[in-house]
Design a protein around this motif. Structure first.
Motif, mmCIF file in Angstrom:
data_model
loop_
_atom_site.group_PDB
_atom_site.id
_atom_site.type_symbol
_atom_site.label_atom_id
_atom_site.label_comp_id
_atom_site.label_asym_id
_atom_site.label_seq_id
_atom_site.Cartn_x
_atom_site.Cartn_y
_atom_site.Cartn_z
ATOM 1 N N GLU A 150 -24.451 13.551 12.850
ATOM 2 C CA GLU A 150 -22.877 13.935 12.284
ATOM 3 C C GLU A 150 -22.921 12.965 10.938
ATOM 4 O OE1 GLU A 150 -18.422 13.809 13.605
ATOM 5 O OE2 GLU A 150 -20.217 13.522 15.217
ATOM 6 N N PHE A 151 -22.750 13.487 9.962
ATOM 7 C CA PHE A 151 -22.503 12.682 8.551
ATOM 8 C C PHE A 151 -21.150 12.522 8.153
ATOM 9 C CE2 PHE A 151 -26.699 14.809 8.036
ATOM 10 C CZ PHE A 151 -27.379 13.773 7.692
ATOM 11 N N LYS A 152 -20.825 11.207 7.848
ATOM 12 C CA LYS A 152 -19.562 10.951 7.595
ATOM 13 C C LYS A 152 -19.311 10.939 6.120
ATOM 14 C CE LYS A 152 -20.038 5.995 6.759
ATOM 15 N NZ LYS A 152 -19.509 4.549 7.146
ATOM 16 N N SER A 153 -20.168 11.111 5.141
ATOM 17 C CA SER A 153 -20.123 11.216 3.772
ATOM 18 C C SER A 153 -21.484 11.608 3.169
ATOM 19 C CB SER A 153 -19.781 9.945 3.056
ATOM 20 O OG SER A 153 -20.514 8.915 3.631
ATOM 21 N N TYR A 154 -21.562 12.074 1.853
ATOM 22 C CA TYR A 154 -22.560 12.725 1.245
ATOM 23 C C TYR A 154 -22.445 11.944 -0.190
ATOM 24 C CZ TYR A 154 -23.428 16.169 4.702
ATOM 25 O OH TYR A 154 -23.826 16.806 6.044
ATOM 26 N N PHE A 155 -23.694 11.852 -0.709
ATOM 27 C CA PHE A 155 -23.869 11.555 -2.127
ATOM 28 C C PHE A 155 -24.941 12.351 -2.897
ATOM 29 C CE2 PHE A 155 -23.038 8.106 0.795
ATOM 30 C CZ PHE A 155 -21.744 7.349 -0.003
ATOM 31 N N PHE A 156 -24.726 12.618 -4.225
ATOM 32 C CA PHE A 156 -25.636 13.280 -5.056
ATOM 33 C C PHE A 156 -26.274 12.245 -5.852
ATOM 34 C CE2 PHE A 156 -23.749 17.728 -5.231
ATOM 35 C CZ PHE A 156 -23.771 17.928 -3.628
ATOM 36 N N GLY A 157 -27.356 12.509 -6.407
ATOM 37 C CA GLY A 157 -28.311 11.968 -7.327
ATOM 38 C C GLY A 157 -28.797 12.957 -8.294
ATOM 39 N N ILE A 158 -28.772 12.745 -9.538
ATOM 40 C CA ILE A 158 -29.204 13.871 -10.480
ATOM 41 C C ILE A 158 -29.887 13.159 -11.665
ATOM 42 C CG2 ILE A 158 -28.312 15.800 -12.054
ATOM 43 C CD1 ILE A 158 -25.648 15.893 -10.355
ATOM 44 N N ASP A 159 -31.093 13.677 -11.725
ATOM 45 C CA ASP A 159 -31.932 13.361 -12.835
ATOM 46 C C ASP A 159 -32.327 14.641 -13.671
ATOM 47 O OD1 ASP A 159 -33.555 11.853 -14.539
ATOM 48 O OD2 ASP A 159 -35.210 11.670 -13.222
ATOM 49 N N TRP A 160 -31.562 14.372 -14.880
ATOM 50 C CA TRP A 160 -31.735 15.717 -16.069
ATOM 51 C C TRP A 160 -33.213 15.802 -16.102
ATOM 52 C CZ3 TRP A 160 -27.433 17.933 -14.736
ATOM 53 C CH2 TRP A 160 -26.509 17.111 -14.673
ATOM 54 N N GLY A 161 -33.784 16.922 -16.527
ATOM 55 C CA GLY A 161 -35.002 17.296 -17.007
ATOM 56 C C GLY A 161 -35.151 18.618 -17.433
ATOM 57 N N PHE A 162 -36.214 18.721 -18.400
ATOM 58 C CA PHE A 162 -36.537 19.970 -18.678
ATOM 59 C C PHE A 162 -37.937 19.964 -18.734
ATOM 60 C CE2 PHE A 162 -37.534 23.575 -21.610
ATOM 61 C CZ PHE A 162 -36.401 24.474 -21.242
ATOM 62 N N GLU A 163 -38.712 19.381 -19.530
ATOM 63 C CA GLU A 163 -40.111 19.483 -19.308
ATOM 64 C C GLU A 163 -40.747 18.796 -18.203
ATOM 65 O OE1 GLU A 163 -42.319 20.948 -21.302
ATOM 66 O OE2 GLU A 163 -40.994 21.982 -22.379
ATOM 67 N N HIS A 164 -39.892 17.505 -17.843
ATOM 68 C CA HIS A 164 -40.282 16.914 -16.556
ATOM 69 C C HIS A 164 -39.380 17.384 -15.535
ATOM 70 C CE1 HIS A 164 -36.992 14.101 -17.796
ATOM 71 N NE2 HIS A 164 -36.984 13.933 -16.375
ATOM 72 N N TYR A 165 -39.409 17.238 -14.312
ATOM 73 C CA TYR A 165 -38.739 18.049 -13.589
ATOM 74 C C TYR A 165 -37.291 17.478 -13.485
ATOM 75 C CZ TYR A 165 -42.185 20.880 -11.038
ATOM 76 O OH TYR A 165 -43.214 21.706 -10.942
ATOM 77 N N GLY A 166 -36.235 18.136 -13.416
ATOM 78 C CA GLY A 166 -34.895 17.934 -13.264
ATOM 79 C C GLY A 166 -34.769 17.907 -11.692
ATOM 80 N N THR A 167 -33.879 17.012 -11.003
ATOM 81 C CA THR A 167 -33.726 17.047 -9.687
ATOM 82 C C THR A 167 -32.448 16.521 -9.452
ATOM 83 O OG1 THR A 167 -35.950 15.958 -9.838
ATOM 84 C CG2 THR A 167 -34.666 15.811 -7.566
ATOM 85 N N LEU A 168 -31.889 17.325 -8.338
ATOM 86 C CA LEU A 168 -30.641 17.021 -7.418
ATOM 87 C C LEU A 168 -30.863 16.477 -6.122
ATOM 88 C CD1 LEU A 168 -27.637 17.179 -6.876
ATOM 89 C CD2 LEU A 168 -27.803 19.383 -6.276
ATOM 90 N N VAL A 169 -30.741 15.386 -5.620
ATOM 91 C CA VAL A 169 -31.009 14.924 -4.488
ATOM 92 C C VAL A 169 -29.612 14.723 -3.650
ATOM 93 C CG1 VAL A 169 -31.934 12.709 -3.235
ATOM 94 C CG2 VAL A 169 -32.947 13.574 -5.386
ATOM 95 N N ILE A 170 -29.874 15.389 -2.450
ATOM 96 C CA ILE A 170 -28.527 15.325 -1.596
ATOM 97 C C ILE A 170 -28.711 14.186 -0.624
ATOM 98 C CG2 ILE A 170 -26.932 16.492 -0.202
ATOM 99 C CD1 ILE A 170 -27.596 18.780 -2.227
ATOM 100 N N ILE A 171 -27.700 13.146 -0.557
ATOM 101 C CA ILE A 171 -28.105 12.112 0.670
ATOM 102 C C ILE A 171 -26.931 12.213 1.425
ATOM 103 C CG2 ILE A 171 -28.595 9.889 0.995
ATOM 104 C CD1 ILE A 171 -29.807 9.657 -1.731
ATOM 105 N N GLY A 172 -27.036 12.093 2.794
ATOM 106 C CA GLY A 172 -25.979 12.047 3.844
ATOM 107 C C GLY A 172 -26.197 10.651 4.446
ATOM 108 N N GLU A 173 -25.034 10.280 4.618
ATOM 109 C CA GLU A 173 -24.666 8.852 5.490
ATOM 110 C C GLU A 173 -24.233 9.208 6.824
ATOM 111 O OE1 GLU A 173 -23.033 4.344 5.362
ATOM 112 O OE2 GLU A 173 -22.087 6.029 3.954
ATOM 113 N N ASP A 174 -24.924 8.787 7.948
ATOM 114 C CA ASP A 174 -24.346 8.909 9.284
ATOM 115 C C ASP A 174 -23.479 7.832 9.685
ATOM 116 O OD1 ASP A 174 -25.892 6.815 10.401
ATOM 117 O OD2 ASP A 174 -27.258 7.933 11.464
#
Length: 167
Positions: free
Chosen positions: A34-58
């Motif tokens: 069960e998660f109490k909160s979430y966080f997003f981390g975003i790294d912009w990219g075009f030639e290299h991979y752009g990434t959205l990381v979704i992290i939850g805290e229990d």
């Protein structure tokens, strides 16, 4: 021991995240968490991979990488903004941390009602934070997010001669 006795694959010498262990840090599912909160981390990219990381805290102070979306050659307005808005509505994160390299993208998220902020850019500080969390076993990743880019990259970063990580 793992390589010589057990015959398992192990990371090379000087790996940045030496305390990461698939056995300890990869979980099969998030079914009973069960998660109490979430966080997003975003790294912009075009030639290299752009990434959205979704992290939850229990509720026990553990963090889980819940989902990773990594794409190449995707434009902000056509792909990233709609994808981030969709995930934002789904997870309702407390904070959204963005790579500051594309301030217009951060502003684009803010204009869409997503309070986003520039992430800290100190690479060594970030490595120490994440590495310490792996060592204390408070950062885990769900197997479905582990397979793919994360699995390819976690073992590929090593310390260079000038004490900087290289891939």
């Amino acid at each position: 021991y793992d390589r010589d006795i057990m015959g398992l694959w192990t990371a090379q010498e000087g790996v940045v995240y030496r305390d990461f262990s698939e056995k300890e840090n990869v979980v099969e599912s998030l079914e009973n968490i069960e998660f109490k909160s979430y966080f997003f981390g975003i790294d912009w990219g075009f030639e290299h991979y752009g990434t959205l990381v979704i992290i939850g805290e229990d509720y026990n102070g553990n963090f889980y990488i819940v989902e990773i979306i990594a794409k190449q050659h995707q434009y902000f307005d056509d792909y990233w903004k709609p994808k981030i808005l969709q995930k934002y509505r789904e997870y309702k994160p407390e904070r959204v941390f963005c790579d500051s390299a594309r301030t217009e993208y951060v502003k684009g998220l803010q204009d869409s009602g997503i309070w986003s902020e520039n992430a800290a850019k100190d690479v060594k500080e970030g490595i120490n934070l994440v590495g310490g969390m792996f060592k204390r076993n408070v950062l885990k990743i769900v197997k479905s997010a582990f397979k793919g880019r994360f699995e390819e990259e976690i073992y590929s970063y090593v310390w260079g001669t000038n004490d900087e990580p290289i891939k």
